[in-house]
Design a protein around this motif. Structure first.
Motif, PDB file in Angstrom:
ATOM      1  N   ALA A 196       0.821  -1.211   0.000  1.00 56.34           N
ATOM      2  CA  ALA A 196       0.000   0.000   0.000  1.00 56.34           C
ATOM      3  C   ALA A 196       0.854   1.259   0.000  1.00 56.34           C
ATOM      4  CB  ALA A 196      -0.937  -0.006   1.210  1.00 56.34           C
ATOM      5  N   LEU A 197       2.001   1.220   0.665  1.00 55.19           N
ATOM      6  CA  LEU A 197       2.874   2.394   0.665  1.00 55.19           C
ATOM      7  C   LEU A 197       3.266   2.776  -0.756  1.00 55.19           C
ATOM      8  CD1 LEU A 197       5.248   1.642   3.680  1.00 55.19           C
ATOM      9  CD2 LEU A 197       3.474   3.393   3.557  1.00 55.19           C
ATOM     10  N   LEU A 322       4.561  -3.720   9.965  1.00 58.32           N
ATOM     11  CA  LEU A 322       3.135  -3.471  10.202  1.00 58.32           C
ATOM     12  C   LEU A 322       2.909  -2.112  10.847  1.00 58.32           C
ATOM     13  CD1 LEU A 322       1.651  -6.865  11.500  1.00 58.32           C
ATOM     14  CD2 LEU A 322       0.672  -5.422   9.723  1.00 58.32           C
ATOM     15  N   GLY A 323       3.653  -1.840  11.911  1.00 61.71           N
ATOM     16  CA  GLY A 323       3.463  -0.586  12.632  1.00 61.71           C
ATOM     17  C   GLY A 323       3.815   0.632  11.802  1.00 61.71           C
ATOM     18  N   ILE A 324       4.971   0.585  11.130  1.00 57.25           N
ATOM     19  CA  ILE A 324       5.409   1.736  10.330  1.00 57.25           C
ATOM     20  C   ILE A 324       4.433   2.004   9.192  1.00 57.25           C
ATOM     21  CG2 ILE A 324       7.214   2.547   8.760  1.00 57.25           C
ATOM     22  CD1 ILE A 324       9.235   1.056  10.530  1.00 57.25           C
ATOM     23  N   ALA A 330      -1.847   6.228   7.852  1.00 59.03           N
ATOM     24  CA  ALA A 330      -2.778   7.060   8.618  1.00 59.03           C
ATOM     25  C   ALA A 330      -2.420   8.541   8.480  1.00 59.03           C
ATOM     26  CB  ALA A 330      -2.767   6.640  10.084  1.00 59.03           C
ATOM     27  N   LEU A 331      -1.129   8.862   8.520  1.00 61.80           N
ATOM     28  CA  LEU A 331      -0.700  10.253   8.352  1.00 61.80           C
ATOM     29  C   LEU A 331      -1.053  10.780   6.965  1.00 61.80           C
ATOM     30  CD1 LEU A 331       2.804  10.216  10.109  1.00 61.80           C
ATOM     31  CD2 LEU A 331       0.681  11.254  10.942  1.00 61.80           C
ATOM     32  N   ILE A 332      -0.876   9.936   5.943  1.00 62.83           N
ATOM     33  CA  ILE A 332      -1.239  10.349   4.586  1.00 62.83           C
ATOM     34  C   ILE A 332      -2.734  10.648   4.506  1.00 62.83           C
ATOM     35  CG2 ILE A 332      -1.439   9.563   2.191  1.00 62.83           C
ATOM     36  CD1 ILE A 332       1.354  10.337   2.913  1.00 62.83           C
TER      37      ILE A 332
END
Length: 469
Positions: A196-197, A322-324, A330-332
């Motif tokens: 997804a990134l 997972l965390g990063i 979420a920030l995006i």
């Protein structure tokens, strides 16, 4: 000045757009020759810097990075089965024979002084790997329950890592179906989020420019390669991470400023631009191969034992991934929905002409999108290098179709659609092994799911009408 003229000027000033994104005003068409020369010099300096880093890193990596000792067959094959042999005290086991067999092929290797071994194999698939217990040092035995020989299957990488457990009193427990399903589900979520990134960056670029960028896979590769290169020349790991993200953003900026923006201003169609992106992808890929080499390299801390979190077995690297990924995505989302920049980006994606008429500097928004997309792709590449694990010159192109599948499945140009589509693709790819689908068909299955969804919903899961980002 007559009163009517003054009133007219005043009215025009009042009706003019009152805000511009970050006060970046649109520049007039055309650029002075001196400005173009400065731009070319800047791009040349950036390219030279990256090439210099790769040149320095290549010999440094060979001197400082231990890697499994290749067998003779490894010289002719790009796919490898490798591992490290260590006893229960973490001492390396040398001169232990290991064999890999499949469809008449037999490859052998002996572990080196540091316990590493490597067997080159002709293709991917399922192999039978056997450790010759008669070659083990005296007093060393395989752990209870350790399969030998054992069946191993390639996943998303050309390098398959195989671990043998040793030690008296150590028991290797076999997972049941439910536990294996849960572990694959968590691994699929981790894989989907790192996809997804990269997909979000690609979707942002497509949404604002309409460009289908086939060079996005090389932007993924560049992130991992730069981390390896910076670390190989002696920089601290945390600094290498930061510089690689900045390098990815700089590469995105250079692409837009030096290539895509001039093509847009000339009115080049989207299909010719897509073909240009294919050529750019091939050029960048093989430039990286020329300087980086064709071998698989490992980033620091790539090998880590799995930890048990309740019923789930997961490696610390996947847990960090997972965390990063979740935090960055979420920030995006917050930026797109809550900030002025995000609203301007969505406006440009919806209607560039109307956005420009509203006072938004479209070129500046697109430039920021390219920088953001490059940084997200670099971050995705770093996490992908830990998930595989390994860094190769073609690692980005290996998952490019999955990135496109996630973007298309979720809805072209929709950021949150790319997120949903990528998670679905990642989970499906990992779950296929649980239900017996051959590893070679993993990607085919994910693409098949995309085709089925698009047959019933051509606009993707989050189509134009439901667009939220």
């Amino acid at each position: 000045m007559p009163a009517s003229v003054r009133n007219g000027c005043k009215g025009a000033a009042e009706t003019a757009p009152k805000w511009r994104l970050f006060n970046l005003r649109s520049t007039p068409q055309g650029r002075p020759a001196e400005g173009r020369r400065r731009l070319l010099r800047l791009m040349g300096a950036i390219s030279a810097s990256i090439l210099a880093i790769l040149l320095v890193a290549a010999p440094a990596s060979q001197a400082t990075s231990p890697s499994p000792t290749p067998s003779p067959s490894n010289q002719t094959f790009q796919n490898n089965i490798s591992g490290f042999l260590r006893d229960d005290t973490r001492a390396p086991l040398a001169d232990v024979s290991i064999t890999a067999k499949k469809d008449g092929f037999t490859g052998t290797a002996k572990s080196s002084a540091n316990g590493s071994w490597n067997i080159g194999v002709p293709d991917q698939g399922t192999y039978t790997v056997e450790l010759d217990e008669s070659t083990l040092p005296e007093g060393i035995k395989l752990a209870e329950g350790q399969e030998n020989p054992r069946q191993v299957t390639f996943s998303q990488t050309s390098n398959l890592s195989v671990i043998f457990a040793f030690g008296k009193g150590i028991v290797v427990q076999q997972q049941d179906f439910g536990q294996n399903l849960l572990n694959r589900l968590v691994a699929g979520l981790s894989f989907g989020l790192l996809l997804a990134l990269a997909s979000v960056g690609l979707s942002l670029i497509f949404g604002t420019t309409g460009l289908t960028n086939f060079a996005h896979g090389e932007m993924v590769t560049l992130g991992a390669v730069l981390v390896f290169a910076f670390n190989a020349i002696g920089l601290p790991f945390w600094l290498a991470l930061i510089l690689s993200l900045l390098g990815g953003g700089l590469f995105g900026y250079a692409q837009d400023r030096g290539l895509w923006r001039p093509l847009r201003r000339r009115g080049t169609g989207l299909v010719p631009m897509m073909i240009v992106s294919i050529g750019l992808a091939l050029a960048v890929r093989y430039v990286i191969q020329f300087y980086f080499g064709g071998a698989t390299q490992q980033l620091p801390f790539a090998q880590s034992p799995e930890i048990q979190l309740g019923p789930v077995s997961i490696s610390p690297n996947n847990l960090w991934s997972l965390g990063i990924s979740a935090v960055v995505i979420a920030l995006i989302g917050i930026v797109l929905l809550k900030t002025r920049l995000g609203k301007a980006t969505r406006a440009v994606a919806d209607n560039p002409a109307l956005a420009a008429a509203s006072g938004i500097d479209v070129d500046s928004v697109i430039r920021i999108v390219w920088i953001t997309g490059g940084m997200l792709a670099s971050l995705g590449g770093i996490l992908w290098a830990y998930y595989r694990p390994g860094v190769t010159f073609d690692m980005g192109s290996a998952i490019l179709l999955l990135i496109f599948a996630g973007v298309t499945l979720g809805g072209l140009g929709t950021v949150f659609g790319a997120l949903i589509g990528s998670v679905i693709v990642g989970i499906f790819v990992e779950l296929t092994t649980v239900f017996g689908l051959a590893a070679d068909l993993k990607y085919v299955g994910a693409l098949f799911i995309m085709i089925v969804v698009l047959l019933f919903r051509p606009q993707g899961i989050l189509g134009r009408r439901e667009r939220v980002g």
